[in-house]
Scaffold this motif. Structure first.
Motif, PDB file in Angstrom:
ATOM      1  N   LYS A  49      49.571  48.319  47.392  1.00 19.11           N
ATOM      2  CA  LYS A  49      51.023  48.114  47.428  1.00 19.11           C
ATOM      3  C   LYS A  49      51.496  46.975  46.535  1.00 19.11           C
ATOM      4  N   GLU A  50      50.605  46.055  46.165  1.00 19.07           N
ATOM      5  CA  GLU A  50      50.989  44.952  45.281  1.00 19.07           C
ATOM      6  C   GLU A  50      50.958  45.331  43.801  1.00 19.07           C
ATOM      7  N   TYR A  51      50.420  46.503  43.501  1.00 26.30           N
ATOM      8  CA  TYR A  51      50.202  46.878  42.104  1.00 26.30           C
ATOM      9  C   TYR A  51      51.504  46.971  41.308  1.00 26.30           C
ATOM     10  N   GLU A  52      51.436  46.462  40.080  1.00 24.51           N
ATOM     11  CA  GLU A  52      52.498  46.628  39.090  1.00 24.51           C
ATOM     12  C   GLU A  52      51.850  47.127  37.809  1.00 24.51           C
ATOM     13  N   PRO A  53      52.499  48.046  37.096  1.00 26.07           N
ATOM     14  CA  PRO A  53      51.904  48.555  35.845  1.00 26.07           C
ATOM     15  C   PRO A  53      51.747  47.422  34.835  1.00 26.07           C
ATOM     16  N   TYR A  54      50.611  47.330  34.148  1.00 23.76           N
ATOM     17  CA  TYR A  54      49.605  48.343  34.048  1.00 23.76           C
ATOM     18  C   TYR A  54      48.295  47.640  33.737  1.00 23.76           C
ATOM     19  N   PHE A  55      47.145  48.290  33.965  1.00 29.89           N
ATOM     20  CA  PHE A  55      45.851  47.726  33.620  1.00 29.89           C
ATOM     21  C   PHE A  55      45.523  48.008  32.156  1.00 29.89           C
ATOM     22  N   ASP A  85      36.679  43.374  33.528  1.00 26.60           N
ATOM     23  CA  ASP A  85      36.755  44.734  33.026  1.00 26.60           C
ATOM     24  C   ASP A  85      38.184  45.191  32.755  1.00 26.60           C
ATOM     25  N   TRP A  86      39.145  44.646  33.520  1.00 33.06           N
ATOM     26  CA  TRP A  86      40.552  45.001  33.337  1.00 33.06           C
ATOM     27  C   TRP A  86      41.412  43.742  33.397  1.00 33.06           C
ATOM     28  N   ILE A  87      42.502  43.781  32.648  1.00 40.33           N
ATOM     29  CA  ILE A  87      43.513  42.735  32.745  1.00 40.33           C
ATOM     30  C   ILE A  87      44.862  43.412  32.942  1.00 40.33           C
ATOM     31  N   ASN A  88      45.635  42.905  33.877  1.00 40.46           N
ATOM     32  CA  ASN A  88      46.993  43.398  34.097  1.00 40.46           C
ATOM     33  C   ASN A  88      47.955  42.302  33.641  1.00 40.46           C
ATOM     34  N   PRO A  89      48.537  42.443  32.431  1.00 44.02           N
ATOM     35  CA  PRO A  89      49.395  41.390  31.886  1.00 44.02           C
ATOM     36  C   PRO A  89      50.618  41.093  32.751  1.00 44.02           C
ATOM     37  N   LYS A  95      42.525  34.483  34.637  1.00 49.16           N
ATOM     38  CA  LYS A  95      43.954  34.754  34.754  1.00 49.16           C
ATOM     39  C   LYS A  95      44.489  33.973  35.957  1.00 49.16           C
ATOM     40  N   HIS A  96      45.794  34.028  36.155  1.00 49.04           N
ATOM     41  CA  HIS A  96      46.355  33.312  37.309  1.00 49.04           C
ATOM     42  C   HIS A  96      45.751  33.859  38.610  1.00 49.04           C
ATOM     43  N   TYR A  97      45.575  35.197  38.659  1.00 48.76           N
ATOM     44  CA  TYR A  97      44.929  35.836  39.800  1.00 48.76           C
ATOM     45  C   TYR A  97      43.656  36.528  39.298  1.00 48.76           C
ATOM     46  N   ASN A  98      42.545  36.287  39.985  1.00 50.11           N
ATOM     47  CA  ASN A  98      41.261  36.885  39.614  1.00 50.11           C
ATOM     48  C   ASN A  98      40.780  37.784  40.750  1.00 50.11           C
TER      49      ASN A  98
END
Length: 225
Positions: free
Chosen positions: A21-27, A34-38, A126-129
């Motif tokens: 539910k916290e997800y925001e586009p995009y990885f 392996d992924w970064i969500n800017p 990142k700010h959140y890991n």
């Protein structure tokens, strides 16, 4: 089950895209993590709960993944036998040894410790890991998510860099360990979700080369489960 690394990474990102539910586009595809969500200023590392004893199998998978059956060395069939799994005629995975008791708690602790070391050594911060762990239990009741949550909280308490979110994939449930709020929340996969996520991950795995900087996007319209 030991799956292909890139497929695991894509499945993890897809599952969070649709279920978290916290997800925001995009990885965006990266390396360490392996992924970064800017947009979320969030990095995500994906791994499997493996012990050192699993290392030989992991190395074998990395070396021969995608090879045709006839390309595998004869010793592989002597050692792994029917545990060798093939998809479209190519080597895909090594199935678990059902004669060996699986200690998922120890495996999860070991893999978390190794990833925490790397987070503090050579990862892009990142700010959140975040860390996404596939636990692959034969019985989800084997997983004491609360005990794992407390172990991970205590283990990283005095570390300079910490995982703010740890996702424990137990097949039909994904536990979200939130160390900002000190909470653990289960995401129970709805009916048909597992099949949808597997299908979507396999499709995306084969649709491009997934070089660093490739964005995870829905490419087939408005499919859902």
């Amino acid at each position: 089950m030991a799956y292909e690394k890139l497929l695991n990474e894509i499945y993890a990102a897809v599952s969070l895209k649709y279920l978290w539910k916290e997800y925001e586009p995009y990885f965006v595809k990266s390396e360490s993590p392996d992924w970064i969500n800017p947009n979320m200023d969030f990095g995500l590392e994906v791994s499997q709960a493996l012990l050192p004893d699993d290392g030989q199998e992991e190395s074998f998978i990395e070396k021969y993944l995608g090879c045709r059956k006839e390309e595998l060395p004869p010793l592989a069939f002597e050692k792994y036998g029917e545990r060798l799994n093939f998809y479209n005629g190519r080597f895909w995975a090594i199935l678990p040894d059902n004669t060996v008791q699986q200690d998922y708690l120890s495996k999860a602790k070991y893999r978390f410790d190794r990833k925490l070391e790397k987070l503090n050594a050579n990862y892009i911060h990142k700010h959140y890991n975040g860390l996404y762990l596939f636990l692959h239990p034969t019985d989800e009741n084997d997983i004491d998510a609360g005990a794992l949550f407390e172990y991970m909280r205590y283990t990283q308490e005095k570390k300079k860099m910490r995982f703010d979110r740890v996702f424990l994939n137990c097949v039909k449930t994904i536990y979200v360990c939130n160390y900002e709020n000190n909470t653990i929340e289960p995401i129970v996969l709805p009916p048909n979700a597992e099949n949808f996520l597997n299908t979507e991950a396999e499709y995306l795995r084969n649709c491009c080369d997934w070089k660093d900087g490739t964005a995870l996007e829905m490419k087939r319209g408005d499919e859902s489960f």
